[in-house]
Enzyme design. Structure first.
Site, short mmCIF file in Angstrom:
data_model
loop_
_atom_site.label_atom_id
_atom_site.label_comp_id
_atom_site.label_asym_id
_atom_site.label_seq_id
_atom_site.Cartn_x
_atom_site.Cartn_y
_atom_site.Cartn_z
N GLU A 25 -2.11 -0.32 -8.80
CA GLU A 25 -3.55 -0.48 -8.60
C GLU A 25 -4.21 0.83 -8.18
O GLU A 25 -3.70 1.52 -7.30
CB GLU A 25 -3.77 -1.55 -7.53
CG GLU A 25 -5.22 -1.89 -7.28
CD GLU A 25 -5.33 -3.09 -6.35
OE1 GLU A 25 -4.49 -4.01 -6.41
OE2 GLU A 25 -6.26 -3.10 -5.53
N LYS A 39 0.84 -1.19 0.00
CA LYS A 39 0.00 0.00 0.00
C LYS A 39 0.88 1.25 0.00
O LYS A 39 1.57 1.53 0.99
CB LYS A 39 -0.92 0.00 1.23
CG LYS A 39 -1.74 -1.27 1.37
CD LYS A 39 -2.64 -1.53 0.17
CE LYS A 39 -3.39 -2.84 0.32
NZ LYS A 39 -4.18 -3.18 -0.88
N ASP A 72 -9.79 -1.07 -8.98
CA ASP A 72 -10.46 -1.65 -7.81
C ASP A 72 -11.63 -0.75 -7.39
O ASP A 72 -12.76 -0.94 -7.85
CB ASP A 72 -9.41 -1.83 -6.69
CG ASP A 72 -9.93 -2.56 -5.47
OD1 ASP A 72 -11.14 -2.78 -5.36
OD2 ASP A 72 -9.11 -2.92 -4.58
N LYS A 114 -14.55 -8.14 -6.43
CA LYS A 114 -14.90 -8.28 -5.01
C LYS A 114 -16.42 -8.36 -4.87
O LYS A 114 -17.12 -7.37 -5.13
CB LYS A 114 -14.36 -7.10 -4.21
CG LYS A 114 -12.83 -7.00 -4.26
CD LYS A 114 -12.31 -5.84 -3.44
CE LYS A 114 -10.79 -5.83 -3.40
NZ LYS A 114 -10.24 -4.67 -2.66
N ASP A 136 -0.41 -0.75 -4.58
CA ASP A 136 -1.80 -0.32 -4.49
C ASP A 136 -1.85 1.09 -3.92
O ASP A 136 -1.49 1.32 -2.77
CB ASP A 136 -2.58 -1.30 -3.60
CG ASP A 136 -4.09 -1.07 -3.67
OD1 ASP A 136 -4.52 -0.12 -4.34
OD2 ASP A 136 -4.83 -1.87 -3.05
MG MG Z 1 -7.01 -2.31 -3.82
#
Ligand code: MG
Length: 368
Positions: A218, A165, A241, A265, A194
């Site tokens: 991402e 992240k 995402d 997701k 991400d």
């Molecule tokens: Mg993500």
């Protein structure tokens, strides 16, 4: 077969350690999860879980999820849960939008369909066998040294794919993070950076064109428009995402060449029925996907892993297991778990996961 009762539990899932993302601007310490059981007139029951990642990550939150179930329940009572597509049409007619709230209902219906058919969900979702799925770690934002230490711990737990992240307001700090992590990555390991929508388009282009890393990046920016602008100006493959909510969003991203892959997701897109549609579209256009849930216990993780396992190897990168970050396990020892970097879905009919009633306690609502 008819739905006769929907029972709802609220359960806080504490994280084992605080978790930061989006460059440290978002912090998480516990997740508000909703467990749902659907009972039927012939004795079968199915379980679902809906767990937004807090209320700052997506336009979704636990209280909204439970309010939407209250709105939807009267239209669901008396319906046949073995027809998830029909159940989705009923839900979309009664309450447009709110996909996250529909996910636990849809998953519970798939659980009942699987039990009625005597088949595990990975079989119903197109899989030939219970294929093990590579699992990826999730590395919270920190200094380069802190993040490399977390990757090394994950490597000892069997992870070979990592989601690091990044994403802050200072491009030099993110360039340093990306360069250091890329250089320190163990042999044969892969990483996705991400950004969790933290960058402006200008900052994304500056950072990505200033590093030698050509790993996946991402959700660099907030919107699909911004991410498409970046994708046309950098060499890294882009994964989308948080900006993807509907099948139409995925079609739009593909038409604009905005990505080479997506996160699929169930809790973000409305359950397994719609996640399967998106997975099938992704396969048809050659995307590479991470199929996992937004958050939750091993129940939510396992529902997503059934779909991941049933997805062709060439279109599947890895799946994250949220329950690995939790200090609580409402489905003790059950479902898809990390075993040396892989997780395998259960083979018994349906979802194959049942919460411990003593852990969940008393329902917050019953509709019948
Ligand atoms: Mg993500």
């Amino acid at each position: 077969m008819k739905i006769t009762r929907l029972s709802v539990w609220q359960h806080d899932l504490p994280l084992a350690e605080p978790y930061w993302l989006s460059g440290g601007r978002l912090k998480f310490e516990a997740l508000d999860s909703t467990f749902l059981r659907i009972d039927t007139d012939d004795g079968l029951s199915g379980w679902g879980e809906g767990c937004p990642w807090g209320h700052t990550y997506l336009p979704a939150h636990g209280p909204g999820l439970r309010a939407a179930i209250q709105t939807l329940a009267p239209a669901l009572l008396g319906q046949d849960p073995r027809s998830p597509d029909h159940i989705n049409r009923v839900m979309d007619t009664q309450l447009p939008g709110h996909p996250y709230a529909k996910s636990p209902i849809d998953i519970a219906c798939w659980d009942i369909l699987g039990q009625a058919a005597g088949l595990p969900l990975w079989k119903l979702l197109g899989g030939a066998e219970a294929t093990p799925v590579t699992v990826n770690s999730s590395i919270s934002t920190g200094t380069p040294d802190e993040m490399i230490a977390r990757i090394q711990i994950a490597a000892r737990q069997g992870y070979t794919v990592h989601s690091a992240k990044v994403g802050g307001s200072d491009p030099d700090i993110d360039i340093a993070r990306i360069e250091a992590i890329s250089a320190a990555l163990p042999q044969g390991h892969r990483v996705t950076f991400d950004v969790n929508r933290a960058w402006t388009p200008a900052m994304a282009i500056e950072v990505l064109n200033s590093t030698k890393a050509r790993d996946w990046v991402e959700q660099p920016c907030e919107t699909l428009d911004q991410c498409a602008h970046v994708a046309a100006r950098v060499a890294n493959p882009i994964m989308l995402d948080e900006c993807m909510h509907t099948v139409q969003d995925h079609l739009e991203a593909w038409k604009r060449g905005a990505c080479e892959g997506v996160k699929v997701k169930p809790n973000r897109v409305g359950g397994l029925t719609k996640a399967r549609q998106i997975r099938d579209f992704g396969v048809s256009v050659g995307w590479q996907m991470h199929i996992e849930d937004v958050g939750g216990s091993a129940l939510a993780d396992t529902a997503a892993l059934h779909l991941a396992s049933a997805t062709p190897d060439e279109n599947r990168l890895a799946s994250w297991l949220c329950h690995y970050h939790l200090a609580d396990d409402p489905v003790p020892g059950q479902g898809a778990r990390n075993a040396k970097g892989f997780a395998t879905p259960p083979t018994r009919p349906g979802l194959g996961v049942t919460p411990d009633p003593d852990i969940l306690g008393t329902p917050v609502a019953i509709y019948e």
